[in-house]
Enzyme design. Structure first.
Site, PDB file in Angstrom:
ATOM      1  N   CYS A   2       0.841  -1.189   0.000  1.00  0.00           N
ATOM      2  CA  CYS A   2       0.000   0.000   0.000  1.00  0.00           C
ATOM      3  C   CYS A   2       0.876   1.239   0.000  1.00  0.00           C
ATOM      4  O   CYS A   2       2.060   1.176   0.285  1.00  0.00           O
ATOM      5  CB  CYS A   2      -0.879   0.050   1.251  1.00  0.00           C
ATOM      6  SG  CYS A   2      -2.039  -1.326   1.366  1.00  0.00           S
ATOM      7  N   CYS A 246      12.941  -3.862   4.014  1.00  0.00           N
ATOM      8  CA  CYS A 246      12.591  -4.734   2.884  1.00  0.00           C
ATOM      9  C   CYS A 246      13.518  -4.505   1.699  1.00  0.00           C
ATOM     10  O   CYS A 246      13.600  -3.407   1.163  1.00  0.00           O
ATOM     11  CB  CYS A 246      11.152  -4.476   2.456  1.00  0.00           C
ATOM     12  SG  CYS A 246      10.678  -5.414   0.998  1.00  0.00           S
ATOM     13  N   CYS A 392       6.151 -13.454   1.008  1.00  0.00           N
ATOM     14  CA  CYS A 392       6.369 -12.383   1.986  1.00  0.00           C
ATOM     15  C   CYS A 392       5.214 -12.324   2.970  1.00  0.00           C
ATOM     16  O   CYS A 392       4.053 -12.366   2.578  1.00  0.00           O
ATOM     17  CB  CYS A 392       6.506 -11.041   1.267  1.00  0.00           C
ATOM     18  SG  CYS A 392       6.728  -9.658   2.417  1.00  0.00           S
ATOM     19  N   CYS A 445      15.602  -7.594   5.795  1.00  0.00           N
ATOM     20  CA  CYS A 445      14.879  -8.858   5.880  1.00  0.00           C
ATOM     21  C   CYS A 445      15.304  -9.728   4.705  1.00  0.00           C
ATOM     22  O   CYS A 445      15.341  -9.255   3.568  1.00  0.00           O
ATOM     23  CB  CYS A 445      13.372  -8.589   5.821  1.00  0.00           C
ATOM     24  SG  CYS A 445      12.341 -10.071   5.792  1.00  0.00           S
ATOM     25  N   CYS A 448      12.401 -13.700   1.953  1.00  0.00           N
ATOM     26  CA  CYS A 448      11.994 -14.200   0.634  1.00  0.00           C
ATOM     27  C   CYS A 448      13.122 -14.966  -0.041  1.00  0.00           C
ATOM     28  O   CYS A 448      12.915 -15.656  -1.036  1.00  0.00           O
ATOM     29  CB  CYS A 448      11.433 -13.084  -0.255  1.00  0.00           C
ATOM     30  SG  CYS A 448      12.557 -11.741  -0.650  1.00  0.00           S
TER      31      CYS A 448
END
Ligand code: 5GP
Ligand code: MG
Length: 456
Positions: A2, A246, A392, A445, A448
């Site tokens: 978003c 991220c 994710c 992170c 993934c």
């Protein structure tokens, strides 16, 4: 994923939020919403399906002026994914009457504790209007006990500490921004006309002609007072190395013409491409082409470092829409063809294509097919990211593990599956080295890539 915007104290807060939302439209096109606030009265929220440019009229936006406004563009993750859910779960969310006053919230991220919190609230007679994880934040606020604003904010965010959130809120008649301690998702602070603007990306500040001040730090809550922004950090400060920003924001999500985590996005993408060039120095090719537009910057980096010639291989149809969201695999492949079309004169050539990521492999597979159909002799695929092997849990709407090519296949199996003559990825150390080199950044992170979810 978003996009969120919050503005207070500028001459036209509604217009500034509206402008900002256009610039973060790539973060979600399922729906959008706006709310404004002045003298104790809320106007809205007004939520619409689809993209901002088509959803709201000028008159509606001008009517949203006031002291503060929030905006949101949504790409459904935890909540429902069909159109009806998109409209129902649109944001900003507003509770007008709680014992602690009113609260409006727009959220980017994914709150891991939301299902449990929802169950707990339902059990004590709470109620929910939609399916989005964000709604628990408003309940946390309504349930909080204490009348100091800082304590209310702390109690509102404490139960979602283990989640991914960047937030803009209206609480106590003030604009408030907050970012979780891991810093999964971005949030920046800017200023304009004596007022302040919070946004997912700096490109929104540019678009609204606000100037960039700095990013909101992981774990920081910013309260915009009449005297200016004030910070509190009730959950402590996590050292940079322990944050979980991220990486996929750099690889794909963030717009290339902005700063992310205070670092030039395009420069990181170019560094990804340069690393590919150093990693695979002996690829022979007649030309190098980007998979537009997401592969553009990595391709330029690759060409700079390898000295190989950049060519445009695909023309992009800007009216065809995006390919990734469609749940139907066949349609997804068709959409790749609708979006990208090969140039003439490629017969007999060896072409190297660079893309930002390979997720389900639909794009790569379809592009290789299209090139071979027009007589291209060889196709090398280079991916400027690590193999995307685990879905994710923190806000990127990637497929279930089973749909991710790299979850079940190794690179050689994927190469065969997509029909390429060569397929190369970056590895984890290489990807992380790019942000370190360009921005001196650490603390990302890697879930993934390796399935090591920092918060399950
Ligand atoms: P694949 O076709 O392998 O499933 O996905 C890779 C392609 O989709 C890349 O070209 C990449 O730019 C794009 N992509 C990756 N992640 C996302 C996403 O979250 N949303 C959208 N719309 N596209 C994505
Ligand atoms: Mg792409």
């Amino acid at each position: 994923m978003c996009g969120i915007i919050g503005v207070s104290g500028t001459n036209h807060v509604g217009l500034d939020v509206y402008e900002g939302l256009h610039a973060v439209q790539h973060r979600g096109k399922d729906g959008g919403g706006l709310v404004s606030f002045s003298d104790g009265v809320f106007n809205g929220p007004f939520m619409r399906d689809g993209i901002i440019a088509e959803a709201f009229t000028e008159g509606e936006i001008r009517g949203l002026d006031g002291a503060i406004a929030l905006g949101h563009v949504r790409y459904a993750t935890q909540g429902g994914r069909n159109k009806l859910d998109a409209a129902r779960d649109a944001q900003p969310l507003l509770f007008k009457h709680t014992r602690n006053g009113a609260i409006a919230v727009a959220h980017n991220g994914d709150i891991r504790t939301a299902p449990q919190l929802r169950t707990d609230y339902l059990a004590i007679g709470g109620f929910f209007q939609g399916t989005s994880d964000t709604e628990v934040i408003l309940h946390n606020f309504a349930k909080a006990t204490n009348d100091s604003l800082d304590s209310l904010l702390t109690q509102t965010l404490e139960p979602i500490q283990e989640g991914a959130y960047s937030l803009v809120m209206i609480v106590d008649g003030k604009l408030v921004g907050a970012r979780d301690v891991n810093g999964f998702r971005p949030l920046v602070l800017g200023k304009k006309e004596g007022g302040y603007m919070l946004a997912s990306e700096t490109v929104a500040l540019k678009r609204a002609r606000a100037s960039y001040i700095r990013e909101v730090e992981p774990g920081e809550i910013i309260v915009v007072e009449d005297s200016g922004p004030r910070s509190i950090r009730p959950f402590g400060v996590r050292s940079e190395g322990k944050q979980k920003k991220c990486v996929f924001e750099y690889a794909y999500f963030a717009r290339p013409d902005g700063l992310l985590f205070n670092t030039n996005v395009a420069a990181v993408r170019r560094e990804f491409g340069e690393i590919l060039a150093r990693k695979f120095p002996n690829l022979s090719t007649d030309m190098v082409g980007a998979v537009p537009d997401s592969g553009n910057d990595a391709t330029i980096g690759y060409c700079h470092a390898s000295g190989k010639p950049f060519e445009i291989v695909f023309s992009r149809d800007h009216f065809a829409g995006r390919t990734f969201i469609d749940p139907d695999g066949e349609k997804r492949a068709a959409k790749v063809r609708a979006k990208l079309s090969p140039y003439e004169g490629l017969e007999g050539k060896v072409v190297t294509l660079v893309d930002d990521s390979l997720v389900r492999s639909t794009t790569s597979r379809e592009l290789v097919k299209m090139l071979k159909e027009v007589g291209v002799q060889g196709v090398n695929m280079l991916i400027a990211f690590w193999p995307f092997a685990y879905h994710c849990k923190y806000g990127i709407d990637t497929a279930d593990d089973g749909e991710l090519a790299s979850h079940s296949m190794n690179p050689e199996e994927i190469r065969k599956y997509i029909g390429a003559d060569f397929l190369g990825f970056l590895d984890q150390a290489e990807v992380l080295s790019a942000m370190k080199k360009v921005g001196g950044l650490e603390g990302f992170c890697t879930a993934c890539s390796d399935g090591e979810y920092p918060v399950s």
